[in-house]
Design an enzyme around this catalytic site. Structure first.
Site, mmCIF file in Angstrom:
data_model
loop_
_atom_site.group_PDB
_atom_site.id
_atom_site.type_symbol
_atom_site.label_atom_id
_atom_site.label_comp_id
_atom_site.label_asym_id
_atom_site.label_seq_id
_atom_site.Cartn_x
_atom_site.Cartn_y
_atom_site.Cartn_z
ATOM 1 N N PRO A 48 0.822 -1.228 0.000
ATOM 2 C CA PRO A 48 0.000 0.000 0.000
ATOM 3 C C PRO A 48 0.851 1.271 0.000
ATOM 4 C CG PRO A 48 -0.684 -1.504 1.763
ATOM 5 C CD PRO A 48 0.592 -2.029 1.203
ATOM 6 N N GLU A 95 1.453 -7.972 8.062
ATOM 7 C CA GLU A 95 1.595 -6.514 8.206
ATOM 8 C C GLU A 95 2.613 -5.935 7.234
ATOM 9 O OE1 GLU A 95 -0.471 -4.405 9.968
ATOM 10 O OE2 GLU A 95 -1.456 -6.350 9.882
ATOM 11 N N ARG A 117 -1.242 -8.386 -21.620
ATOM 12 C CA ARG A 117 -2.125 -8.128 -22.759
ATOM 13 C C ARG A 117 -1.559 -7.074 -23.705
ATOM 14 N NH1 ARG A 117 -5.149 -3.934 -22.342
ATOM 15 N NH2 ARG A 117 -6.951 -4.736 -23.457
ATOM 16 N N ASP A 120 -8.223 1.066 -25.628
ATOM 17 C CA ASP A 120 -8.672 1.056 -24.246
ATOM 18 C C ASP A 120 -8.681 2.446 -23.632
ATOM 19 O OD1 ASP A 120 -8.806 -1.636 -24.467
ATOM 20 O OD2 ASP A 120 -6.887 -2.003 -23.497
HETATM 21 C C1 9D3 Z 1 -4.611 -3.704 7.923
HETATM 22 C C2 9D3 Z 1 -3.134 -3.678 7.873
HETATM 23 N N1 9D3 Z 1 -2.671 -2.310 7.612
HETATM 24 C C3 9D3 Z 1 -2.381 -1.652 8.898
HETATM 25 C C4 9D3 Z 1 -2.404 -0.166 8.771
HETATM 26 C C5 9D3 Z 1 -1.482 -2.271 6.777
HETATM 27 C C6 9D3 Z 1 -1.513 -3.210 5.623
HETATM 28 C C7 9D3 Z 1 -0.568 -4.211 5.518
HETATM 29 C C8 9D3 Z 1 -0.591 -5.090 4.448
HETATM 30 C C9 9D3 Z 1 -2.465 -3.098 4.642
HETATM 31 C C10 9D3 Z 1 -2.497 -3.977 3.551
HETATM 32 C C11 9D3 Z 1 -1.562 -4.974 3.472
HETATM 33 C C12 9D3 Z 1 -1.580 -5.933 2.333
HETATM 34 N N2 9D3 Z 1 -1.677 -5.223 1.045
HETATM 35 C C13 9D3 Z 1 -0.867 -5.455 0.041
HETATM 36 O O1 9D3 Z 1 -0.008 -6.314 0.124
HETATM 37 C C14 9D3 Z 1 -1.002 -4.674 -1.168
HETATM 38 C C15 9D3 Z 1 -1.918 -3.640 -1.513
HETATM 39 C C16 9D3 Z 1 -3.042 -3.053 -0.827
HETATM 40 O O2 9D3 Z 1 -3.414 -3.404 0.292
HETATM 41 N N3 9D3 Z 1 -3.704 -2.043 -1.462
HETATM 42 C C17 9D3 Z 1 -3.398 -1.608 -2.684
HETATM 43 N N4 9D3 Z 1 -2.387 -2.121 -3.366
HETATM 44 C C18 9D3 Z 1 -1.668 -3.126 -2.780
HETATM 45 S S1 9D3 Z 1 -0.357 -3.880 -3.476
HETATM 46 C C19 9D3 Z 1 -0.106 -4.876 -2.193
#
Ligand code: 9D3
Length: 236
Positions: free
Chosen positions: A89, A117, A155, A170
């Site tokens: 994220p 996490e 693609r 697209d």
């Molecule tokens: C609920 C856990 N969060 C605490 C603040 C942090 C968190 C850790 C790990 C939130 C999401 C994740 C797992 N997400 C991904 O591995 C991920 C992701 C995403 O959650 N949103 C958008 N793109 C991506 S790319 C990988």
């Protein structure tokens, strides 16, 4: 296109890799996807890949050493210019321009799927990966993000799509940089709803003009952010 995916759940990818557009690319030898099971690089008899966070808090953190070893194993299957991306994220938002880069990447790329996490920060310090996010929403891991990214890139590889559709048409990469126009098929009248008459004329110039006007109106209504930049012309 050559991609490697480092993941705790390699089996999740199998059906996807053998079906639809991606499957065609794989069968045709245009797309190669190597799955690297993070668990195989885990520590001890239990192949441990995670542990509790220093400082406390909920959840688990992926151990640096198994992540580094899995990524190094993945990178060994690529040329020297291989790019490494951690999906999280915290990453830069993935977009069509990024998909185009990945589809064309000479020595391919490695996608590292996080779980729990996150990954011990020192693994990221050592790897110095690029970080990619799908957007501002919370997934439970990087695997679904990896599938989306692989799909978007594969693609675009010449020959993966049939001749029926072209990636150039697209949204986001169409000739105007606008959202798509509405589509209709038979019957021309259905439940009292009629296909716009412009589409029934056979006048190709009028049809193109109607579609462009619809695309502009939709983009203005739904995604005004896409209009902030200059609208792209066919020559761009
Ligand atoms: C609920 C856990 N969060 C605490 C603040 C942090 C968190 C850790 C790990 C939130 C999401 C994740 C797992 N997400 C991904 O591995 C991920 C992701 C995403 O959650 N949103 C958008 N793109 C991506 S790319 C990988």
């Amino acid at each position: 296109m050559h991609a490697s995916i480092v993941t705790l759940f390699p089996e999740l990818f199998e059906p996807f890799l053998h079906q639809t557009v991606l499957g065609r690319g794989v069968e045709a030898g245009l797309v190669q996807i190597d799955l690297v099971a993070l668990r195989e690089f885990g520590e001890g008899r239990h192949r441990q890949v995670d542990d509790r966070p220093f400082g406390g808090g909920p959840g688990m953190v992926l151990l640096a050493e198994p992540v580094i070893q899995a990524v190094e194993a993945a990178r060994a299957g690529h040329g020297p210019a291989v790019r490494t991306f951690v999906l999280s994220p915290q990453g830069r938002p993935f977009d069509q321009a990024c998909a185009e880069e990945l589809a064309a990447a000479e020595d391919g790329f490695v996608l590292v799927c996080g779980r729990y996490e996150g990954i011990d920060e020192r693994a990221l310090e050592v790897l110095q990966p690029e970080e990619l996010s799908l957007g501002d929403f919370v997934l439970s891991g990087g695997e679904t993000a990896a599938l989306a990214i692989i799909d978007a890139a594969a693609r675009l590889v010449p020959g993966v799509l049939g001749h029926a559709r072209s990636p150039k048409e697209d949204s986001f990469s169409n000739e105007h940089g606008l959202l798509d126009h509405p589509h209709y098929t038979r019957p021309a009248s259905w439940r009292g709803l009629d296909v716009p008459e412009e589409l029934l004329t056979g006048n190709h110039a009028a049809i193109a003009a109607w579609r462009l006007a619809q695309a502009r109106a939709r983009t203005a209504a739904r995604r005004p952010d896409l209009l902030d930049g200059p609208e792209r012309s066919k020559e761009d």
